[in-house]
Design a protein around this motif. Structure first.
Motif, PDB file in Angstrom:
ATOM      1  N   MET A 168       0.830  -1.209   0.000  1.00 42.71           N
ATOM      2  CA  MET A 168       0.000   0.000   0.000  1.00 42.71           C
ATOM      3  C   MET A 168       0.868   1.263   0.000  1.00 42.71           C
ATOM      4  SD  MET A 168      -2.842  -1.042  -0.447  1.00 42.71           S
ATOM      5  CE  MET A 168      -4.485  -0.837   0.126  1.00 42.71           C
ATOM      6  N   LYS A 169       2.003   1.238   0.694  1.00 42.19           N
ATOM      7  CA  LYS A 169       2.914   2.392   0.670  1.00 42.19           C
ATOM      8  C   LYS A 169       3.509   2.580  -0.712  1.00 42.19           C
ATOM      9  CE  LYS A 169       4.683   2.557   5.389  1.00 42.19           C
ATOM     10  NZ  LYS A 169       5.851   2.333   6.237  1.00 42.19           N
ATOM     11  N   VAL A 170       3.898   1.478  -1.359  1.00 41.32           N
ATOM     12  CA  VAL A 170       4.491   1.567  -2.694  1.00 41.32           C
ATOM     13  C   VAL A 170       3.476   2.113  -3.684  1.00 41.32           C
ATOM     14  CG1 VAL A 170       5.379   0.178  -4.602  1.00 41.32           C
ATOM     15  CG2 VAL A 170       6.206  -0.247  -2.293  1.00 41.32           C
ATOM     16  N   ILE A 171       2.235   1.677  -3.563  1.00 38.26           N
ATOM     17  CA  ILE A 171       1.177   2.165  -4.464  1.00 38.26           C
ATOM     18  C   ILE A 171       0.857   3.618  -4.165  1.00 38.26           C
ATOM     19  CG2 ILE A 171      -1.260   1.890  -5.045  1.00 38.26           C
ATOM     20  CD1 ILE A 171      -0.938  -1.087  -4.657  1.00 38.26           C
ATOM     21  N   GLY A 172       0.968   4.016  -2.898  1.00 41.20           N
ATOM     22  CA  GLY A 172       0.700   5.411  -2.522  1.00 41.20           C
ATOM     23  C   GLY A 172      -0.650   5.594  -1.906  1.00 41.20           C
ATOM     24  N   ILE A 173      -1.210   4.552  -1.380  1.00 38.90           N
ATOM     25  CA  ILE A 173      -2.525   4.645  -0.746  1.00 38.90           C
ATOM     26  C   ILE A 173      -2.342   4.776   0.754  1.00 38.90           C
ATOM     27  CG2 ILE A 173      -4.691   3.451  -0.287  1.00 38.90           C
ATOM     28  CD1 ILE A 173      -4.473   2.215  -3.039  1.00 38.90           C
TER      29      ILE A 173
END
Length: 61
Positions: A56-61
């Protein structure tokens, strides 16, 4: 030493394929049971949670 014809060789090895499928199926079931046991443990749950948060951090959420 006599050579077997291709047909005779195939007939003598007919059960080999079935045995290979049985071994692969047994190995798959063993791997699945270990994976289920790991993922339902406390360690597995925390591993999944941290992995999900990282994604989720990598996706930016």
């Amino acid at each position: 030493m006599t050579k077997k014809s291709p047909v005779a060789r195939l007939r003598s090895e007919r059960g080999v394929t079935t045995a290979e499928y049985a071994v692969v199926t047994a190995a798959g079931c063993g791997f699945a049971s270990v994976l289920i046991k790991l993922l339902t443990s406390d360690f597995g749950q925390s591993l999944l949670k941290s992995l999900f948060e990282l994604v989720m951090k990598v996706i930016g959420i």
